[in-house]
Structure formats: structure tokens, C-alpha cells
Design an enzyme around this catalytic site. Structure first.
Site, PDB file in Angstrom:
ATOM      1  N   LYS A  11       0.826  -1.209   0.000  1.00  0.00           N
ATOM      2  CA  LYS A  11       0.000   0.000   0.000  1.00  0.00           C
ATOM      3  C   LYS A  11       0.865   1.266   0.000  1.00  0.00           C
ATOM      4  O   LYS A  11       2.069   1.213   0.256  1.00  0.00           O
ATOM      5  CB  LYS A  11      -0.912  -0.017   1.236  1.00  0.00           C
ATOM      6  CG  LYS A  11      -1.927  -1.166   1.233  1.00  0.00           C
ATOM      7  CD  LYS A  11      -2.897  -1.023   2.405  1.00  0.00           C
ATOM      8  CE  LYS A  11      -3.894  -2.170   2.447  1.00  0.00           C
ATOM      9  NZ  LYS A  11      -4.928  -1.959   3.492  1.00  0.00           N
ATOM     10  N   TYR A  51     -12.827  -3.308  -2.675  1.00  0.00           N
ATOM     11  CA  TYR A  51     -13.317  -3.099  -1.312  1.00  0.00           C
ATOM     12  C   TYR A  51     -14.846  -2.981  -1.310  1.00  0.00           C
ATOM     13  O   TYR A  51     -15.413  -2.157  -0.584  1.00  0.00           O
ATOM     14  CB  TYR A  51     -12.672  -1.864  -0.699  1.00  0.00           C
ATOM     15  CG  TYR A  51     -11.217  -2.060  -0.292  1.00  0.00           C
ATOM     16  CD1 TYR A  51     -10.784  -3.231   0.344  1.00  0.00           C
ATOM     17  CD2 TYR A  51     -10.263  -1.059  -0.503  1.00  0.00           C
ATOM     18  CE1 TYR A  51      -9.459  -3.409   0.727  1.00  0.00           C
ATOM     19  CE2 TYR A  51      -8.937  -1.235  -0.116  1.00  0.00           C
ATOM     20  CZ  TYR A  51      -8.542  -2.407   0.497  1.00  0.00           C
ATOM     21  OH  TYR A  51      -7.232  -2.574   0.893  1.00  0.00           O
ATOM     22  N   PHE A  59     -16.007   5.850   6.153  1.00  0.00           N
ATOM     23  CA  PHE A  59     -14.579   6.103   5.899  1.00  0.00           C
ATOM     24  C   PHE A  59     -14.126   5.650   4.515  1.00  0.00           C
ATOM     25  O   PHE A  59     -12.954   5.767   4.191  1.00  0.00           O
ATOM     26  CB  PHE A  59     -13.715   5.446   6.990  1.00  0.00           C
ATOM     27  CG  PHE A  59     -14.038   3.982   7.235  1.00  0.00           C
ATOM     28  CD1 PHE A  59     -14.888   3.603   8.271  1.00  0.00           C
ATOM     29  CD2 PHE A  59     -13.500   3.001   6.425  1.00  0.00           C
ATOM     30  CE1 PHE A  59     -15.188   2.255   8.489  1.00  0.00           C
ATOM     31  CE2 PHE A  59     -13.783   1.657   6.637  1.00  0.00           C
ATOM     32  CZ  PHE A  59     -14.634   1.279   7.682  1.00  0.00           C
ATOM     33  N   ARG A  87      -1.484 -13.855   5.738  1.00  0.00           N
ATOM     34  CA  ARG A  87      -2.397 -13.091   6.603  1.00  0.00           C
ATOM     35  C   ARG A  87      -1.837 -13.064   8.031  1.00  0.00           C
ATOM     36  O   ARG A  87      -1.887 -12.045   8.706  1.00  0.00           O
ATOM     37  CB  ARG A  87      -3.801 -13.713   6.622  1.00  0.00           C
ATOM     38  CG  ARG A  87      -4.566 -13.611   5.313  1.00  0.00           C
ATOM     39  CD  ARG A  87      -5.158 -12.257   5.054  1.00  0.00           C
ATOM     40  NE  ARG A  87      -6.184 -11.861   6.002  1.00  0.00           N
ATOM     41  CZ  ARG A  87      -6.943 -10.778   5.857  1.00  0.00           C
ATOM     42  NH1 ARG A  87      -6.788  -9.972   4.802  1.00  0.00           N
ATOM     43  NH2 ARG A  87      -7.844 -10.456   6.758  1.00  0.00           N
ATOM     44  N   THR A  93      -6.082  -6.189  10.956  1.00  0.00           N
ATOM     45  CA  THR A  93      -6.263  -4.942  10.194  1.00  0.00           C
ATOM     46  C   THR A  93      -5.768  -3.716  10.959  1.00  0.00           C
ATOM     47  O   THR A  93      -5.082  -2.862  10.396  1.00  0.00           O
ATOM     48  CB  THR A  93      -7.780  -4.755   9.876  1.00  0.00           C
ATOM     49  OG1 THR A  93      -8.271  -5.966   9.295  1.00  0.00           O
ATOM     50  CG2 THR A  93      -8.012  -3.595   8.938  1.00  0.00           C
ATOM     51  N   ARG A 104       2.173  -5.501  10.180  1.00  0.00           N
ATOM     52  CA  ARG A 104       1.373  -4.336  10.571  1.00  0.00           C
ATOM     53  C   ARG A 104       1.749  -3.852  11.970  1.00  0.00           C
ATOM     54  O   ARG A 104       1.798  -2.645  12.224  1.00  0.00           O
ATOM     55  CB  ARG A 104      -0.117  -4.685  10.478  1.00  0.00           C
ATOM     56  CG  ARG A 104      -0.584  -4.796   9.021  1.00  0.00           C
ATOM     57  CD  ARG A 104      -1.944  -5.424   8.886  1.00  0.00           C
ATOM     58  NE  ARG A 104      -2.511  -5.240   7.551  1.00  0.00           N
ATOM     59  CZ  ARG A 104      -3.652  -5.793   7.144  1.00  0.00           C
ATOM     60  NH1 ARG A 104      -4.353  -6.564   7.965  1.00  0.00           N
ATOM     61  NH2 ARG A 104      -4.094  -5.574   5.920  1.00  0.00           N
ATOM     62  N   ASN A 114      -1.994   0.363   6.965  1.00  0.00           N
ATOM     63  CA  ASN A 114      -1.519  -0.892   7.543  1.00  0.00           C
ATOM     64  C   ASN A 114      -0.612  -1.685   6.589  1.00  0.00           C
ATOM     65  O   ASN A 114      -0.599  -2.904   6.591  1.00  0.00           O
ATOM     66  CB  ASN A 114      -2.710  -1.723   8.053  1.00  0.00           C
ATOM     67  CG  ASN A 114      -3.719  -1.999   6.950  1.00  0.00           C
ATOM     68  OD1 ASN A 114      -3.441  -1.781   5.779  1.00  0.00           O
ATOM     69  ND2 ASN A 114      -4.890  -2.494   7.321  1.00  0.00           N
ATOM     70  N   HIS A 117      -2.040  -5.265   1.754  1.00  0.00           N
ATOM     71  CA  HIS A 117      -3.240  -6.084   1.614  1.00  0.00           C
ATOM     72  C   HIS A 117      -2.812  -7.509   1.280  1.00  0.00           C
ATOM     73  O   HIS A 117      -1.845  -7.698   0.544  1.00  0.00           O
ATOM     74  CB  HIS A 117      -4.123  -5.553   0.474  1.00  0.00           C
ATOM     75  CG  HIS A 117      -5.145  -6.556   0.035  1.00  0.00           C
ATOM     76  ND1 HIS A 117      -6.333  -6.732   0.709  1.00  0.00           N
ATOM     77  CD2 HIS A 117      -5.135  -7.480  -0.961  1.00  0.00           C
ATOM     78  CE1 HIS A 117      -7.013  -7.719   0.120  1.00  0.00           C
ATOM     79  NE2 HIS A 117      -6.305  -8.189  -0.892  1.00  0.00           N
ATOM     80  N   GLU A 128      -8.886 -11.674  -6.974  1.00  0.00           N
ATOM     81  CA  GLU A 128      -7.962 -10.538  -6.942  1.00  0.00           C
ATOM     82  C   GLU A 128      -6.835 -10.705  -7.955  1.00  0.00           C
ATOM     83  O   GLU A 128      -6.421  -9.741  -8.595  1.00  0.00           O
ATOM     84  CB  GLU A 128      -7.401 -10.365  -5.519  1.00  0.00           C
ATOM     85  CG  GLU A 128      -8.477  -9.899  -4.549  1.00  0.00           C
ATOM     86  CD  GLU A 128      -8.073  -9.994  -3.084  1.00  0.00           C
ATOM     87  OE1 GLU A 128      -6.904 -10.302  -2.792  1.00  0.00           O
ATOM     88  OE2 GLU A 128      -8.956  -9.767  -2.226  1.00  0.00           O
TER      89      GLU A 128
HETATM   90  P1  ADP Z   1      -8.024  -6.430   5.783  1.00  0.00           P
HETATM   91  O1  ADP Z   1      -7.237  -5.480   4.903  1.00  0.00           O
HETATM   92  O2  ADP Z   1      -7.269  -6.759   7.052  1.00  0.00           O
HETATM   93  O3  ADP Z   1      -8.524  -7.651   5.042  1.00  0.00           O
HETATM   94  P2  ADP Z   1     -10.733  -5.196   5.660  1.00  0.00           P
HETATM   95  O4  ADP Z   1     -11.066  -6.008   4.453  1.00  0.00           O
HETATM   96  O5  ADP Z   1     -11.717  -5.154   6.788  1.00  0.00           O
HETATM   97  O6  ADP Z   1      -9.323  -5.643   6.315  1.00  0.00           O
HETATM   98  O7  ADP Z   1     -10.494  -3.689   5.228  1.00  0.00           O
HETATM   99  C1  ADP Z   1      -9.818  -3.355   4.054  1.00  0.00           C
HETATM  100  C2  ADP Z   1      -8.963  -2.128   4.290  1.00  0.00           C
HETATM  101  O8  ADP Z   1      -9.801  -0.992   4.516  1.00  0.00           O
HETATM  102  C3  ADP Z   1      -8.052  -2.208   5.520  1.00  0.00           C
HETATM  103  O9  ADP Z   1      -6.859  -2.915   5.281  1.00  0.00           O
HETATM  104  C4  ADP Z   1      -7.830  -0.752   5.817  1.00  0.00           C
HETATM  105  O10 ADP Z   1      -6.841  -0.171   4.976  1.00  0.00           O
HETATM  106  C5  ADP Z   1      -9.204  -0.137   5.478  1.00  0.00           C
HETATM  107  N1  ADP Z   1     -10.062  -0.104   6.679  1.00  0.00           N
HETATM  108  C6  ADP Z   1     -10.767  -1.138   7.225  1.00  0.00           C
HETATM  109  N2  ADP Z   1     -11.453  -0.752   8.312  1.00  0.00           N
HETATM  110  C7  ADP Z   1     -11.203   0.583   8.469  1.00  0.00           C
HETATM  111  C8  ADP Z   1     -11.630   1.583   9.416  1.00  0.00           C
HETATM  112  N3  ADP Z   1     -12.470   1.299  10.410  1.00  0.00           N
HETATM  113  N4  ADP Z   1     -11.148   2.850   9.249  1.00  0.00           N
HETATM  114  C9  ADP Z   1     -10.313   3.157   8.229  1.00  0.00           C
HETATM  115  N5  ADP Z   1      -9.891   2.269   7.299  1.00  0.00           N
HETATM  116  C10 ADP Z   1     -10.324   0.997   7.420  1.00  0.00           C
END
Ligand code: ADP
Length: 140
Positions: A11, A51, A59, A87, A93, A104, A114, A117, A128
């Protein structure tokens, strides 16, 4: 145990902090192999697809702005049990609760910034890889 290919995005915060090498080093250390690698800037359209589970969150515009703030690196990483193992290497996350020793936990800032991905299942890995790579860009 299965040989799997997972899709990683380094990222914008990873790019800005020059952590590409360190993250890839951790993948290599586990014995994983790079079978695809490219750099591009994400479009809003592709982020809405990637997403989709977050588009309705307040957000989401912030995520789009962050993910588009610089070009990112896409990796296809192959090896035994690579989806779950990577993972685990990333950690949860929210970087603020991710344990030290995870990517992370060591380098992330918060829930959004973070570092990377990684696909969360075999189905999403397949989707993906198709979303971000052309068939001829994968060396499987
Ligand atoms: P992951 O990336 O761990 O699979 P998610 O699919 O829930 O997690 O979320 C995708 C991405 O969206 C996260 O990696 C993060 O960059 C962003 N994100 C998720 N939840 C939040 C939040 N509450 N506030 C801000 N950004 C978020």
C-alpha cells in the site's frame, strides 16, 4: 497443505516508508516465491470493486484517497498454505493492536494505514489475481 497463490498489495504507506524490500524479505524468509509483480496507481473504480464490502462505510472516501495517494506494488506470491500464512505475517487490520513481530504491528500506523493487503481466502485470491494481473503476467 496446499500450494496456493495469494495476491498482495504493497500500500501507499509501505511505498512511502520504503518498506517494500523488508516486506518481501519476510515473505521470502517463509520460503514463498514471487510469481507476479507489477506497479500501478489504483483507480476509484477498481477500489470500489476490491473493497466492495466497505463502499457504504463512512470512511470509504478516505480509503480511496489513501489507496490512490501513490502508485502501489501488486505481488502474486506462491507457496504452501500461502494465503493463511501471509495473513498471519501481516497481523490484524488495526495496526495499533497488531502484535510486534507482525508486519502491521511493526510498521503500520492505524486501521487504514496498515502497509499491505493480502487475500483472505482461496476465492478472493483467485478474484484478486484476475482483477490485478493479466494471465501472461503470472508465472505459475
Ligand atoms: P483487511 O485489509 O485486514 O482484510 P478489511 O477487508 O476489513 O481488512 O479492510 C480493508 C482495508 O480498509 C483495511 O486494510 C484498511 O486499509 C481499510 N479499513 C478497514 N477498516 C477501516 C476503518 N475502520 N477505518 C479506516 N480504514 C479501514
Amino acid at each position: 497443505m496446499m500450494i496456493e497463490t495469494t495476491c498482495i498489495i504493497l500500500k501507499p504507506d509501505c511505498m512511502e516508508k520504503r518498506l517494500q524490500g523488508e516486506v518481501i524479505r519476510r515473505f521470502n524468509e517463509q520460503g514463498f516465491e514471487i510469481v507476479g509483480c507489477k506497479m500501478d496507481r489504483l483507480s476509484e473504480e477498481i477500489l470500489k470493486e476490491h473493497y466492495a464490502h466497505l463502499v457504504d462505510k463512512p470512511f470509504f472516501p478516505e480509503i480511496v484517497a489513501f489507496m490512490r495517494s501513490r502508485p502501489v506494488i501488486f505481488l502474486a506470491i506462491r507457496g504452501e498454505n500461502s494465503i493463511a500464512t501471509i495473513r498471519d505475517l501481516l497481523g490484524p487490520t488495526d495496526s495499533t493492536i497488531a502484535p510486534k513481530g507482525t508486519i502491521r504491528g511493526d510498521f503500520g500506523t492505524d486501521k487504514m494505514r496498515n502497509i499491505a493487503h493480502a487475500s483472505d481466502s482461496a476465492d478472493s485470491a483467485q478474484q484478486e489475481l484476475r482483477r490485478f494481473f493479466l494471465p501472461e503476467e503470472l508465472f505459475i
